[in-house]
Write a protein that holds these residues in place. Sequence first.
Motif, mmCIF file in Angstrom:
data_model
loop_
_atom_site.group_PDB
_atom_site.id
_atom_site.type_symbol
_atom_site.label_atom_id
_atom_site.label_comp_id
_atom_site.label_asym_id
_atom_site.label_seq_id
_atom_site.Cartn_x
_atom_site.Cartn_y
_atom_site.Cartn_z
ATOM 1 N N ASN A 218 8.554 9.049 -6.022
ATOM 2 C CA ASN A 218 9.691 8.257 -6.472
ATOM 3 C C ASN A 218 10.323 8.813 -7.743
ATOM 4 N N LYS A 219 9.818 9.985 -8.219
ATOM 5 C CA LYS A 219 10.360 10.600 -9.423
ATOM 6 C C LYS A 219 11.401 11.651 -9.032
ATOM 7 N N PRO A 220 12.439 11.801 -9.847
ATOM 8 C CA PRO A 220 13.463 12.829 -9.530
ATOM 9 C C PRO A 220 12.875 14.231 -9.644
ATOM 10 N N ASP A 221 13.424 15.156 -8.856
ATOM 11 C CA ASP A 221 12.932 16.543 -8.816
ATOM 12 C C ASP A 221 13.084 17.248 -10.167
ATOM 13 N N HIS A 222 14.103 16.894 -10.924
ATOM 14 C CA HIS A 222 14.357 17.593 -12.181
ATOM 15 C C HIS A 222 13.506 17.066 -13.346
ATOM 16 N N ASP A 223 12.692 16.067 -13.109
ATOM 17 C CA ASP A 223 11.840 15.500 -14.157
ATOM 18 C C ASP A 223 10.633 16.412 -14.370
ATOM 19 N N PRO A 224 10.498 17.031 -15.555
ATOM 20 C CA PRO A 224 9.371 17.950 -15.792
ATOM 21 C C PRO A 224 8.022 17.256 -15.735
ATOM 22 N N GLU A 225 7.977 15.953 -15.954
ATOM 23 C CA GLU A 225 6.710 15.224 -15.913
ATOM 24 C C GLU A 225 6.363 14.763 -14.503
ATOM 25 N N ALA A 226 7.194 15.082 -13.544
ATOM 26 C CA ALA A 226 6.959 14.640 -12.160
ATOM 27 C C ALA A 226 5.832 15.412 -11.498
ATOM 28 N N ALA A 227 5.478 16.546 -12.027
ATOM 29 C CA ALA A 227 4.456 17.385 -11.405
ATOM 30 C C ALA A 227 3.066 16.888 -11.647
ATOM 31 N N HIS B 232 0.833 -1.208 0.000
ATOM 32 C CA HIS B 232 0.000 0.000 0.000
ATOM 33 C C HIS B 232 0.864 1.254 0.000
ATOM 34 N N ARG B 233 1.934 1.238 0.780
ATOM 35 C CA ARG B 233 2.829 2.399 0.827
ATOM 36 C C ARG B 233 3.448 2.653 -0.542
ATOM 37 N N ARG B 234 3.904 1.578 -1.188
ATOM 38 C CA ARG B 234 4.513 1.701 -2.515
ATOM 39 C C ARG B 234 3.508 2.288 -3.514
ATOM 40 N N GLU B 235 2.250 1.847 -3.434
ATOM 41 C CA GLU B 235 1.215 2.396 -4.315
ATOM 42 C C GLU B 235 1.027 3.894 -4.081
ATOM 43 N N LEU B 236 1.003 4.307 -2.825
ATOM 44 C CA LEU B 236 0.833 5.724 -2.520
ATOM 45 C C LEU B 236 2.030 6.555 -2.972
ATOM 46 N N VAL B 237 3.225 6.049 -2.764
ATOM 47 C CA VAL B 237 4.431 6.759 -3.207
ATOM 48 C C VAL B 237 4.382 6.925 -4.723
ATOM 49 N N ASN B 238 3.977 5.883 -5.434
ATOM 50 C CA ASN B 238 3.878 5.973 -6.889
ATOM 51 C C ASN B 238 2.799 6.972 -7.297
ATOM 52 N N ARG B 239 1.658 6.928 -6.639
ATOM 53 C CA ARG B 239 0.553 7.821 -6.962
ATOM 54 C C ARG B 239 0.919 9.282 -6.702
ATOM 55 N N LEU B 240 1.665 9.519 -5.653
ATOM 56 C CA LEU B 240 2.077 10.885 -5.307
ATOM 57 C C LEU B 240 3.291 11.352 -6.106
#
Length: 61
Positions: A52-61, A41-49
């Motif tokens: 786990n994406k790098p800060d410099h990734d423009p698609e992370a927002a 469940h934690r992994r799902e939430l981290v992925n949903r939020l």
Amino acid sequence: MSTVTNIQQVKWQRHADEQELKSIDAKIADAEKAMVILLHHRRELVNRLGLNKPDHDPEAA
């Protein structure tokens, strides 16, 4: 002074200890299963939020 050990009492105590050990082992197994579910469940939430994406990734927002 010597003491006499009641063999039946020793057998009963051993049986009680074995039953308690089985009970504790079952509780540990249940706790391990619960931990796996919680981590999933934690992994799902981290992925949903997107955490786990790098800060410099423009698609992370």
